[in-house]
Every structure is written in structure tokens, then in C-alpha cells.
Design a protein around this motif. Structure first.
Motif, mmCIF file in Angstrom:
data_model
loop_
_atom_site.group_PDB
_atom_site.id
_atom_site.type_symbol
_atom_site.label_atom_id
_atom_site.label_comp_id
_atom_site.label_asym_id
_atom_site.label_seq_id
_atom_site.Cartn_x
_atom_site.Cartn_y
_atom_site.Cartn_z
ATOM 1 N N UNK A 561 0.835 -1.206 0.000
ATOM 2 C CA UNK A 561 0.000 0.000 0.000
ATOM 3 C C UNK A 561 0.872 1.259 0.000
ATOM 4 N N UNK A 562 1.949 1.211 0.788
ATOM 5 C CA UNK A 562 2.815 2.384 0.882
ATOM 6 C C UNK A 562 3.609 2.609 -0.401
ATOM 7 N N UNK A 563 3.999 1.532 -1.086
ATOM 8 C CA UNK A 563 4.697 1.716 -2.363
ATOM 9 C C UNK A 563 3.808 2.444 -3.366
ATOM 10 N N UNK A 564 2.527 2.127 -3.336
ATOM 11 C CA UNK A 564 1.592 2.841 -4.212
ATOM 12 C C UNK A 564 1.487 4.302 -3.809
ATOM 13 N N UNK A 565 1.443 4.552 -2.510
ATOM 14 C CA UNK A 565 1.305 5.911 -1.994
ATOM 15 C C UNK A 565 2.495 6.781 -2.368
ATOM 16 N N UNK A 566 3.706 6.174 -2.346
ATOM 17 C CA UNK A 566 4.930 6.931 -2.598
ATOM 18 C C UNK A 566 5.480 6.726 -4.002
ATOM 19 N N UNK A 567 4.719 6.116 -4.881
ATOM 20 C CA UNK A 567 5.188 5.890 -6.248
ATOM 21 C C UNK A 567 5.410 7.221 -6.959
ATOM 22 N N UNK A 568 6.396 7.303 -7.855
ATOM 23 C CA UNK A 568 6.610 8.540 -8.614
ATOM 24 C C UNK A 568 5.335 8.971 -9.333
ATOM 25 N N UNK A 569 4.978 10.223 -9.165
ATOM 26 C CA UNK A 569 3.788 10.744 -9.810
ATOM 27 C C UNK A 569 2.495 10.547 -9.037
ATOM 28 N N UNK A 570 2.546 9.827 -7.910
ATOM 29 C CA UNK A 570 1.328 9.628 -7.118
ATOM 30 C C UNK A 570 0.880 10.976 -6.551
ATOM 31 N N UNK A 571 -0.414 11.292 -6.623
ATOM 32 C CA UNK A 571 -0.881 12.603 -6.166
ATOM 33 C C UNK A 571 -0.824 12.735 -4.644
ATOM 34 N N UNK A 572 -0.604 13.946 -4.176
ATOM 35 C CA UNK A 572 -0.688 14.222 -2.746
ATOM 36 C C UNK A 572 -2.150 14.271 -2.339
ATOM 37 N N UNK A 603 7.839 20.043 7.759
ATOM 38 C CA UNK A 603 7.241 20.665 6.570
ATOM 39 C C UNK A 603 7.575 19.852 5.324
ATOM 40 N N UNK A 604 6.585 19.639 4.458
ATOM 41 C CA UNK A 604 6.761 18.809 3.278
ATOM 42 C C UNK A 604 6.415 19.583 2.022
ATOM 43 N N UNK A 605 7.294 19.493 1.027
ATOM 44 C CA UNK A 605 7.005 20.104 -0.261
ATOM 45 C C UNK A 605 6.206 19.162 -1.156
ATOM 46 N N UNK A 606 6.561 17.875 -1.112
ATOM 47 C CA UNK A 606 5.959 16.937 -2.058
ATOM 48 C C UNK A 606 4.613 16.396 -1.584
ATOM 49 N N UNK A 607 4.422 16.273 -0.243
ATOM 50 C CA UNK A 607 3.171 15.684 0.263
ATOM 51 C C UNK A 607 2.658 16.485 1.465
ATOM 52 N N UNK A 608 2.418 17.776 1.301
ATOM 53 C CA UNK A 608 1.971 18.583 2.452
ATOM 54 C C UNK A 608 0.617 18.132 3.000
ATOM 55 N N UNK A 609 -0.317 17.736 2.116
ATOM 56 C CA UNK A 609 -1.629 17.284 2.597
ATOM 57 C C UNK A 609 -1.499 16.000 3.405
ATOM 58 N N UNK A 610 -0.690 15.079 2.885
ATOM 59 C CA UNK A 610 -0.530 13.794 3.558
ATOM 60 C C UNK A 610 0.060 13.976 4.952
ATOM 61 N N UNK A 611 1.148 14.729 5.055
ATOM 62 C CA UNK A 611 1.827 14.887 6.344
ATOM 63 C C UNK A 611 0.952 15.654 7.324
ATOM 64 N N UNK A 704 7.796 9.684 14.253
ATOM 65 C CA UNK A 704 6.889 8.707 13.666
ATOM 66 C C UNK A 704 6.728 9.027 12.187
ATOM 67 N N UNK A 705 6.889 7.998 11.334
ATOM 68 C CA UNK A 705 6.735 8.169 9.892
ATOM 69 C C UNK A 705 5.847 7.056 9.351
ATOM 70 N N UNK A 706 5.270 7.314 8.192
ATOM 71 C CA UNK A 706 4.471 6.276 7.542
ATOM 72 C C UNK A 706 5.354 5.142 7.038
#
Length: 710
Positions: A561-572, A603-611, A704-706
Motif C-alpha cells: 500500500x505504501x509503495x503505491x502511496x509513494x510511487x513517482x507521480x502519485x498525487x498528494x 514541513x513537506x514540499x511533495x506531500x503537504x496534505x498527507x503529512x 513517527x513516519x508512515x
């Protein structure tokens, strides 16, 4: 064999063979004596390509004793694995061959081995290919071995070739070693896994400086293994594959090996099987060497049902009665697969081999393929740092000058060393001044070959033809023919049912969440070169506590599930409820000494909504105040993820600050702070962010990280 000399040699060789195998009626297989004769009488360069279990080691042990009896010096065997060396030394002793090894695991014995060599009481010396570039061995011992050796043996010779499935850069040194030998010294190369391209490559390298005018005797036999019964069972998910193992492991004959593609998968699978009552052990690159040796012994003595292993358990492991090999996920080529399944059925008439391919296999193949390819930019940067005369830099020092992690940097240095551009010396590495050019065409050819091998593995999984014939053809075996035993020839021999209770147990194991996230304890060496004045141990007042991750990206369960979440191009996007609840379970089972008093995020540039949504969700469920994200007044990290520790730390050094009023808040609310981020790789972002919180007054920081990258 008509001359009296040949008959005498055959009789003498047969007597040695019988001592070796402990059988007074033993005789040579077709091709064995021919190879011995070529080495002993002809001083030839020979390549033996024969299936696993055929008896390639018998050729060089018999030849060694025959040559020693004729006044030759000791045999030098280049052997790739410590496990292989242990088995070879034991086999040699049974035949009366006085064998010794020099490798990284027996440093205390080196002086004794040198003394035995000097007094002439060593018939066979085994060394690893990496030992050929050890400065002390290369400069002080190897010249004398080259001068006195009676035979050179290259075991698992496919490693010589760029095209071999298990290429190792240090094996390329063997061509130079062959060139240094007197032309009269015979050379033997052996392998079970070489297609025509690899065979041709090895023949070219063996032919250097041969007294036979470069002609190499190649003895190649049929590679099909009649004892193996091959099968492929396509199951839709990791849950079903693990469920099948739980249901049917005890049905498999004898004891065997369960291969997985990653360390995490091997450890998780071994834990699940043990919890279900199965006697298994994990065997990976992370396993302590002493524990590896103990695990090998347990399997050989049938004290365990299986070892759950990565490719760390491979070439050279010898258990003649190994009853089965199961793969959870496919190796990246049919040749590599053949090599691993060849561990089974060497001394038994029947052994079962089953592949359970996974949908995640291609992602794992791609990761390992790209991790092993050096780039032109990093190679040029390394050479630039070593170009000044007299410059000697350790690998650790080079890390602070070239942004490359330790393992790929060491691989690159080996490649450059084999190419003659750098040289390993006491204290580190130095440039040689020799011109060097990046061989882009070669690396592109290798990359294309790797893709073709991966596609061939997929073809193997889906073929309706004979599976053993398919593998034999992949190795360019001219005698490839249907086996009559595999699931395509004779029908499936394995059950495809999975017990509901096993599926439930597997599902529970895969849903198990939580991996320890160890804090950094030492600053990288040489940080002053990058303008960061820290060294040694991280002060307790600035260090993080042990943290947690939901899972590793390579895990069988949450990893997918996490590989899908962090795949290149996956939306935030905001964190989903299932993932959030799994994180809550991890926090509930943490067992911290004191409950966090607040939540802060990176602070996150690539996944601000997720974090942000993860931090807010955990804060709300845990009834803790969310203080927001740390500030990045200087713009935050510039280079993004990747790179080595020194560069990663420099990139995030003092980039984070607690917002205004944060210090006062911590003073009024003493206690630990829960620090949230999405992905941990080098852990220097978490270390730098935690340091900022500690310096602002937080009593402790609990990261703590995903996902944990490795």
C-alpha cells in the motif's frame, strides 16, 4: 586412454576420487577425467559448464593432488562465498587435501596460513575475489602465490562476466591474474549457470597468455536436472501466498529453502511461520555471520524445516538431500532462478521446486538493477577528488566529497579499480593517473540485457511448455528437451487450496503494523568539509528517542500500500482512514515511558496534505495539541531525498525552526513531542528537526513516519 601414461593417470585419479567421495566403487562422470587430464598432462586452460551437483569440485581437488604429486605448487581457488569456502575446505579434508582459506571471517588465522604456505603444507588455498585487491594480500602475498601456484581455479566463473547473473566487479581482476601466471600453469573455470554469451566471455579471459595459444578446452554437459519437479502457482496476493505456505509447508518433502526477494519479506515470513509452529529460521544479509553458519548447520542436519532466505544463501551451499525450494517472488532472470533451485535434489532422486510469483516483483527488480549501475557524473567526481598526486582518501572521506551512499560508492570504487583508474592502498584509495572513460555503451548493453532477462522470467512464469526445457534453453543448452515431470508436462503436482485459517493468519500478519525507527547516534565523519562543524557522538540533549514507522516499503503487508502511496507521480492527498487507524495501533503499542504532550510535523514540499492530515489525525484521536509544522525560514532542504549521509545532513542542517512562541510552550508543557513525517530514508531530516525541537526546550522527541525506505 590407450597409452600407459594415461592409464596410470586414470588409475591414480580414480583412487583420489574414491577417497574424496568415500566410495570404493566410485568412477568419474563423463567429462570429469577429461578435464583432469587436460589440466595435469596438458597444462591447459579449461572451462567446465555442468549442472549443479555434477561434481565440478572433484575435478579441481583431484587435479590438485595429482599436480602436487608431480612437484607443482599449491592450487589457488578463487571462491565467491564464505559458505562455499567452508564446504570446500571440509570436502578437501575428506580427500586428504590440505586446504586453507584466507577471507574476512578468519583474520586470526592468516599468519598461521602464511606459515603453512611457506613450509609447503597447503595443497589448496581458497581466497575471495575481493581479497585480490586487499593491499596487504595483493602486494605481499599474491606475487609469491602467482610465482609458485600449480593450478588456478575460478569457481562460479559466471561472476567474471558482465553478462553473468551474479556479476561481481572484483572478479574482473582475474583476467589480470591469469595474465601474470606463467604460461605453463593450468587454469580451470567452473560454473553451472552460463549461457553462450557468458561462455564466450569466460573463454576470452581464460585464453590470455595461454601456452596453448589461447585455445580453451570447454567441457559442457546437459544442464537439465532430472531430479527436480518444477511448478508455478499463480496466486493473487501476498496474503494468499503466505496462506499457501502455512497450509502446505509440512507437505513438502524433507527440508528446504524458501527464497524471498527482500530482507523484510524473509524476516516477516519466518516470523509468521514460526508463530504457526513451523521450525524455520531467517537467513539474510543482515544475519550475523555466526548465526548464518548456525542456520546452515541446522538445515543440513534437518533440525529445521526450512531457511527463509534472500539470495545471501546461494552459490556453494551444499546439502545433497535438500528436498524442496519455494520462491515467494521470482528472481529477475531464468538463469538466476536455475542457480537457486539447483540447491535442491543433488543427492536425491526427487525434489520439489515451486515458484509463487508476486505482482510486486518487477518493482523490486527495477530497484536492485538501478542501484547497481554507476553513473558517469559520480565516477568523474570520484576521480577528480583523487587526481592530485599523493592524495589518499578513505571511503568515509570520499562520502563527504561525493554525494553517493556507502554501498554504491564502494561498488563504483571497485569498478574504477578494476579499470585501473584508482588503486586501493593502506589508508584508502588513490588515483593512478591512467586515463579513464565512462563506457556508456557497455552499461546500456547490460541494462538492455537485464530487461530482456526480466521479460524472460515472466515468460517462464506463463509458459505452457516444459519448464525445465525453458530453463535449459535460457542457458543455451543444446540438449534441452521436455522433462516429463513439471506441472506443464505431467500436470500440477501441488495443491492450490489455501485453508481459511491460514489465510486469516496471513492477513493478520500482513496487517501487523509497526517497525522500530532507530535514532541516529553518530554524526557522519568529515562534516567540516561541508561547512558543518559537528563530529563524533550526537549529544544526548540534541538526540531523538527511538521512533516508529508504520512499515517498510519492502514489507509484504503494508509495504504494498505504501509503495503505491509513494510511487513517482502519485498525487498528494489526505491520509485515508484505514492507514490512519493502522498508525493509531502502532502508537497504542509503542510502550513509551511518557505520553507525548504535543504533535509537530516536518514541513513537506511533495506531500503537504498527507503529512499535515496525518499529524492532525493522530493529534485529534490522541487528544494532543497539534502545534503545526516546523518553520523552514531558509527555504528548507535543497536537494531532496537520496545521496549519502554527509550530504543529506548538510542539506538539512539548521533548516528547521520552532515557530515563535514554541520555546515558551515547551517550558509550560514539559514532556515528549511526537514528530511526524511521511518517509524516512537517511533519517537526517528527522535528526535535524528533532535537534531544533530539543534546542527549543522539548524534553524528548519521538519520531513517527508512515514508511521506512529500507
Amino acid at each position: 586412454m590407450t597409452s600407459s601414461m594415461t592409464v596410470s593417470l586414470a588409475d591414480e585419479a580414480t583412487q583420489i576420487l574414491r577417497r574424496l567421495v568415500g566410495n570404493d566403487a566410485a568412477s568419474f562422470h563423463e567429462g570429469q577425467f577429461e578435464a583432469v587430464q587436460a589440466l595435469v598432462e596438458g597444462g591447459r586452460r579449461a572451462l567446465v559448464v555442468q549442472r549443479t551437483g555434477w561434481g565440478k569440485s572433484a575435478v579441481y581437488f583431484v587435479a590438485s593432488l595429482l599436480l602436487r604429486a608431480r612437484g607443482a605448487g599449491p592450487t589457488l581457488i578463487v571462491s565467491p562465498l564464505l559458505a562455499l569456502m567452508r564446504d570446500q575446505v571440509a570436502a578437501a579434508e575428506r580427500a586428504g587435501v590440505r586446504a586453507a582459506a584466507i577471507n574476512s571471517a578468519n583474520q586470526l588465522e592468516w599468519e598461521e596460513v602464511q606459515a603453512r604456505l611457506a613450509e609447503g603444507s597447503v595443497d589448496v588455498l581458497l581466497v575471495s575475489p575481493e581479497r585480490l585487491n586487499n593491499p596487504r594480500f595483493r602486494d605481499d602475498q599474491l606475487p609469491e602465490l602467482v610465482r609458485t601456484s600449480g593450478l588456478l581455479v575460478i569457481d562460479e566463473a559466471h561472476c567474471i562476466s558482465d553478462w553473468g547473473h551474479d556479476f561481481r566487479p572484483d572478479y574482473r581482476r582475474i583476467r589480470d591474474l591469469i595474465g601474470q601466471l606463467p604460461s605453463s600453469v593450468p587454469v580451470l573455470a567452473t560454473t553451472a549457470t552460463a549461457n553462450s554469451r557468458v561462455v564466450h566471455d569466460i573463454e576470452e579471459q581464460l585464453g590470455a597468455s595461454s601456452s596453448a595459444g589461447g585455445e580453451v578446452l570447454t567441457i559442457r554437459g546437459p544442464l537439465a536436472r532430472q531430479s527436480l519437479r518444477l511448478g508455478v502457482l499463480q496466486l493473487p496476493s501476498p496474503r494468499m501466498r503466505l496462506g499457501w505456505l502455512l497450509t502446505h509447508l509440512q507437505d513438502l518433502p524433507g527440508s528446504g529453502i524458501i527464497y524471498s526477494l527482500t530482507v523484510s519479506a524473509a524476516e516477516d515470513t519466518a516470523r509468521l511461520l514460526r508463530e504457526a509452529g513451523h521450525e524455520v529460521l531467517a537467513y539474510t544479509g543482515r544475519t550475523d555471520p555466526a548465526d548464518r553458519e548456525a542456520a546452515e548447520a541446522a538445515l543440513k542436519e534437518n533440525r529445521v524445516k526450512a531457511l527463509v532466505a534472500t539470495s545471501a544463501l546461494g552459490m556453494g551451499f551444499d546439502k545433497p538431500d535438500l528436498g524442496f525450494v519455494v520462491h515467494l517472488g521470482a528472481p529477475s532472470s531464468p538463469v538466476a532462478y536455475y542457480q537457486q533451485v539447483g540447491r535442491a535434489g543433488r543427492g536425491t532422486p526427487n525434489a520439489d521446486v515451486l515458484l509463487l510469483p508476486g505482482t510486486e516483483d518487477r518493482d523490486i527488480w527495477e530497484y536492485f538493477a538501478t542501484a547497481s549501475m554507476p553513473s558517469e557524473g559520480t565516477a568523474t567526481a570520484v576521480l577528480r577528488e583523487l587526481q592530485a598526486p599523493g592524495t589518499v582518501l578513505s571511503t568515509a572521506a570520499l562520502e563527504t566529497l561525493v554525494n553517493l551512499k556507502r554501498s554504491p560508492l564502494e561498488l563504483l570504487l571497485k569498478v574504477l579499480s578494476v579499470d585501473g583508474a584508482v588503486r586501493k592502498v593502506n589508508g584508502g584509495w588513490e588515483g593512478t593517473g591512467q586515463p579513464w572513460a565512462y563506457d556508456r555503451d557497455r552499461y546500456e548493453r547490460i541494462a538492455r540485457a537485464r530487461v530482456a532477462e526480466q521479460n524472460a522470467m515472466l515468460d517462464y512464469e506463463n509458459t505452457g511448455a516444459c519448464r525445465m526445457e525453458f530453463l535449459a534453453k535460457a542457458l543455451d543448452d543444446p540438449s534441452a528437451a521436455p522433462c516429463g515431470r513439471c506441472d506443464n508436462c505431467a500436470g500440477p503436482w501441488y495443491a492450490n487450496t489455501v485453508a481459511e485459517s491460514a489465510t486469516a493468519s496471513a492477513e493478520a500478519a500482513l496487517q501487523r503494523a509497526g517497525v522500530e525507527l532507530e535514532p541516529r547516534s553518530m554524526w557522519p565523519t568529515g562534516m567540516a568539509r561541508l561547512g558543518v562543524e559537528v563530529k563524533g557522538k550526537i549529544a544526548a540533549a540534541e538526540a531523538n528517542e527511538s521512533g516508529r514507522a508504520l512499515a517498510r516499503l519492502t514489507d509484504l503487508g503494508w509495504g504494498g500500500r505504501l509503495r503505491t502511496l509513494f510511487a513517482p507521480g502519485a498525487p498528494d492527498a489526505p491520509v485515508d482512514q484505514q492507514t490512519l487507524q493502522a498508525c493509531v495501533r502502532v502508537l497504542a503499542e509503542w510502550g513509551w515511558a511518557q505520553r507525548p504532550v504535543a504533535v509537530v510535523s516536518v514541513p513537506s514540499r511533495s506531500r503537504p496534505q498527507l503529512v499535515a492530515s496525518l499529524a492532525e489525525g493522530l493529534a485529534g484521536i490522541g487528544r494532543m495539541p497539534y502545534l503545526g509544522a516546523l518553520a523552514a525560514p531558509h527555504g528548507g532542504p535543497r536537494n531532496g531525498p537520496g545521496g549519502n549521509s554527509a550530504y543529506r545532513l548538510a542539506d538539512v542542517w539548521e533548516q528547521f525552526e520552532v515557530p515563535a512562541g514554541g520555546a515558551e510552550w515547551f517550558a509550560e508543557h514539559p514532556g515528549p513531542v511526537l514528530l511526524i513525517d511521511d518517509l524516512a530514508d537517511s533519517r537526517w531530516t528527522l535528526t535535524s528537526a528533532g535537534r531544533a525541537l530539543r534546542r527549543a526546550g522539548a524534553q524528548a522527541v519521538l519520531p513517527f513516519v508512515l514508511a521506512l525506505k529500507a
